[in-house]
Design a protein around this motif. Structure first.
Motif, PDB file in Angstrom:
ATOM      1  N   SER A 106       0.801  -1.225   0.000  1.00 30.30           N
ATOM      2  CA  SER A 106       0.000   0.000   0.000  1.00 30.30           C
ATOM      3  C   SER A 106       0.831   1.271   0.000  1.00 30.30           C
ATOM      4  N   LEU A 107       2.014   1.260   0.664  1.00 30.55           N
ATOM      5  CA  LEU A 107       2.856   2.450   0.629  1.00 30.55           C
ATOM      6  C   LEU A 107       4.294   2.098   0.932  1.00 30.55           C
ATOM      7  N   ALA A 108       5.190   2.959   0.475  1.00 30.69           N
ATOM      8  CA  ALA A 108       6.606   2.907   0.832  1.00 30.69           C
ATOM      9  C   ALA A 108       6.927   4.250   1.474  1.00 30.69           C
ATOM     10  N   MET A 109       7.862   4.243   2.430  1.00 33.45           N
ATOM     11  CA  MET A 109       8.209   5.479   3.137  1.00 33.45           C
ATOM     12  C   MET A 109       9.717   5.525   3.337  1.00 33.45           C
ATOM     13  N   PHE A 110      10.300   6.693   3.006  1.00 33.84           N
ATOM     14  CA  PHE A 110      11.732   6.855   3.226  1.00 33.84           C
ATOM     15  C   PHE A 110      12.063   8.291   3.579  1.00 33.84           C
ATOM     16  N   GLU A 111      13.140   8.466   4.351  1.00 35.28           N
ATOM     17  CA  GLU A 111      13.691   9.782   4.612  1.00 35.28           C
ATOM     18  C   GLU A 111      14.765  10.039   3.568  1.00 35.28           C
ATOM     19  N   PHE A 112      14.857  11.289   3.119  1.00 35.99           N
ATOM     20  CA  PHE A 112      15.954  11.637   2.219  1.00 35.99           C
ATOM     21  C   PHE A 112      16.591  12.937   2.661  1.00 35.99           C
ATOM     22  N   GLY A 113      17.920  12.929   2.636  1.00 33.32           N
ATOM     23  CA  GLY A 113      18.686  14.095   3.042  1.00 33.32           C
ATOM     24  C   GLY A 113      19.312  14.756   1.834  1.00 33.32           C
ATOM     25  N   VAL A 114      19.241  16.077   1.799  1.00 34.55           N
ATOM     26  CA  VAL A 114      19.775  16.850   0.680  1.00 34.55           C
ATOM     27  C   VAL A 114      20.662  17.954   1.240  1.00 34.55           C
ATOM     28  N   PRO A 115      21.993  17.779   1.153  1.00 34.80           N
ATOM     29  CA  PRO A 115      22.892  18.832   1.636  1.00 34.80           C
ATOM     30  C   PRO A 115      22.696  20.139   0.861  1.00 34.80           C
ATOM     31  N   GLY A 128      23.125  22.920  -1.570  1.00 37.89           N
ATOM     32  CA  GLY A 128      23.786  22.983  -2.868  1.00 37.89           C
ATOM     33  C   GLY A 128      24.024  21.650  -3.549  1.00 37.89           C
ATOM     34  N   ALA A 129      23.426  20.566  -3.059  1.00 42.55           N
ATOM     35  CA  ALA A 129      23.660  19.225  -3.628  1.00 42.55           C
ATOM     36  C   ALA A 129      23.126  19.118  -5.051  1.00 42.55           C
ATOM     37  N   LYS A 130      23.792  18.289  -5.858  1.00 39.59           N
ATOM     38  CA  LYS A 130      23.241  17.941  -7.165  1.00 39.59           C
ATOM     39  C   LYS A 130      22.078  16.997  -6.902  1.00 39.59           C
ATOM     40  N   VAL A 131      21.008  17.170  -7.647  1.00 37.85           N
ATOM     41  CA  VAL A 131      19.776  16.429  -7.389  1.00 37.85           C
ATOM     42  C   VAL A 131      19.302  15.716  -8.653  1.00 37.85           C
ATOM     43  N   PRO A 132      18.328  14.805  -8.516  1.00 38.14           N
ATOM     44  CA  PRO A 132      17.845  14.047  -9.672  1.00 38.14           C
ATOM     45  C   PRO A 132      17.211  14.938 -10.741  1.00 38.14           C
ATOM     46  N   LEU A 133      17.136  14.370 -11.940  1.00 41.82           N
ATOM     47  CA  LEU A 133      16.452  15.038 -13.048  1.00 41.82           C
ATOM     48  C   LEU A 133      14.985  15.261 -12.697  1.00 41.82           C
ATOM     49  N   PRO A 134      14.395  16.369 -13.142  1.00 37.70           N
ATOM     50  CA  PRO A 134      12.938  16.489 -13.005  1.00 37.70           C
ATOM     51  C   PRO A 134      12.284  15.298 -13.698  1.00 37.70           C
ATOM     52  N   HIS A 135      11.186  14.825 -13.132  1.00 41.29           N
ATOM     53  CA  HIS A 135      10.545  13.627 -13.654  1.00 41.29           C
ATOM     54  C   HIS A 135       9.085  13.585 -13.205  1.00 41.29           C
ATOM     55  N   SER A 136       8.377  12.599 -13.700  1.00 41.54           N
ATOM     56  CA  SER A 136       7.024  12.313 -13.216  1.00 41.54           C
ATOM     57  C   SER A 136       6.946  10.814 -12.950  1.00 41.54           C
ATOM     58  N   HIS A 137       5.910  10.402 -12.226  1.00 43.38           N
ATOM     59  CA  HIS A 137       5.665   8.983 -11.946  1.00 43.38           C
ATOM     60  C   HIS A 137       4.378   8.608 -12.643  1.00 43.38           C
ATOM     61  N   GLU A 138       4.394   7.503 -13.348  1.00 45.94           N
ATOM     62  CA  GLU A 138       3.206   7.075 -14.085  1.00 45.94           C
ATOM     63  C   GLU A 138       2.126   6.463 -13.199  1.00 45.94           C
ATOM     64  N   HIS A 139       2.537   5.709 -12.159  1.00 40.71           N
ATOM     65  CA  HIS A 139       1.564   4.860 -11.472  1.00 40.71           C
ATOM     66  C   HIS A 139       1.485   5.050  -9.967  1.00 40.71           C
ATOM     67  N   TYR A 140       2.117   6.087  -9.430  1.00 39.19           N
ATOM     68  CA  TYR A 140       2.007   6.300  -7.992  1.00 39.19           C
ATOM     69  C   TYR A 140       2.104   7.783  -7.651  1.00 39.19           C
ATOM     70  N   ASP A 141       1.535   8.117  -6.492  1.00 36.69           N
ATOM     71  CA  ASP A 141       1.575   9.466  -5.952  1.00 36.69           C
ATOM     72  C   ASP A 141       2.703   9.551  -4.935  1.00 36.69           C
ATOM     73  N   GLU A 142       3.156  10.774  -4.662  1.00 39.25           N
ATOM     74  CA  GLU A 142       4.221  10.989  -3.691  1.00 39.25           C
ATOM     75  C   GLU A 142       3.813  12.144  -2.776  1.00 39.25           C
ATOM     76  N   THR A 143       3.974  11.949  -1.475  1.00 39.92           N
ATOM     77  CA  THR A 143       3.719  12.996  -0.500  1.00 39.92           C
ATOM     78  C   THR A 143       5.022  13.273   0.233  1.00 39.92           C
ATOM     79  N   PRO A 148       0.637   3.742  -4.472  1.00 40.74           N
ATOM     80  CA  PRO A 148       1.037   2.543  -3.749  1.00 40.74           C
ATOM     81  C   PRO A 148       2.554   2.354  -3.805  1.00 40.74           C
ATOM     82  N   ALA A 149       3.049   1.327  -3.132  1.00 42.38           N
ATOM     83  CA  ALA A 149       4.493   1.107  -2.956  1.00 42.38           C
ATOM     84  C   ALA A 149       5.125   0.479  -4.200  1.00 42.38           C
ATOM     85  N   LEU A 150       5.156   1.223  -5.286  1.00 44.59           N
ATOM     86  CA  LEU A 150       5.709   0.692  -6.537  1.00 44.59           C
ATOM     87  C   LEU A 150       7.181   1.019  -6.721  1.00 44.59           C
ATOM     88  N   ILE A 151       7.795   1.639  -5.737  1.00 48.22           N
ATOM     89  CA  ILE A 151       9.222   1.927  -5.803  1.00 48.22           C
ATOM     90  C   ILE A 151       9.810   1.601  -4.435  1.00 48.22           C
TER      91      ILE A 151
END
Length: 144
Positions: free
Chosen positions: A25-34, A36-51, A102-105
């Motif tokens: 039903s869901l996946a949950m993770f903490e992410f740290g971003v220093p 000025g950090a380089k970050v992922p490419l802008p993107h979208s998700h086809e099959h899940y929402d993100e909060t 849902p937890a697709l990643i």
């Protein structure tokens, strides 16, 4: 896999819940971003929402062209299909909680990305796009 920090460049990911923990039903993770950090490419998700829920510092998200600063205690909902990305443009390191429904990643996506990004020299963007596609992420490559 839980309690094992995944590093992709300067960004860290710590999974708290995976699909196996929540019957998918869901996946949950903490992410740290220093700062000025380089970050992922802008993107979208086809099959899940993100909060996103801010834990420390300020992470600046751009969702469908709208800039949203997420500080500790603030939230942002990113519906499936919405093009988004994030940066830490402040002077302080930041941390946030992400909930995927849902937890697709899960950790495997981030581990595979880390293997491509954490190399000497520039990462192979084509390989990164293939990993993103495998997990339902659609890169939003700017038109040049």
């Amino acid at each position: 896999m839980k309690n094992e920090t995944i590093r992709i460049g300067q960004t860290t990911i710590d999974f708290l819940l995976e699909a196996a923990d929540t019957n998918g039903s869901l996946a949950m993770f903490e992410f740290g971003v220093p700062a000025g950090a380089k970050v992922p490419l802008p993107h979208s998700h086809e099959h899940y929402d993100e909060t996103i829920y801010g834990l420390k510092g300020v992470i600046t998200f751009t969702v469908e062209g709208k800039t949203i600063d997420i500080a500790a205690g603030e939230t942002c909902f990113i519906p499936r299909g919405a093009i988004h990305g994030f940066n830490n443009i402040k002077q302080e390191d930041a941390k946030a909680l992400a909930v995927i429904t849902p937890a697709l990643i899960g950790p495997n996506f981030f581990i595979e990305c880390a293997e491509i990004v954490n190399v000497d020299g520039p990462p192979n963007v084509e390989k990164l796009k293939l990993v993103m596609a495998k997990y339902g992420l659609v890169p939003a490559i700017p038109k040049m």
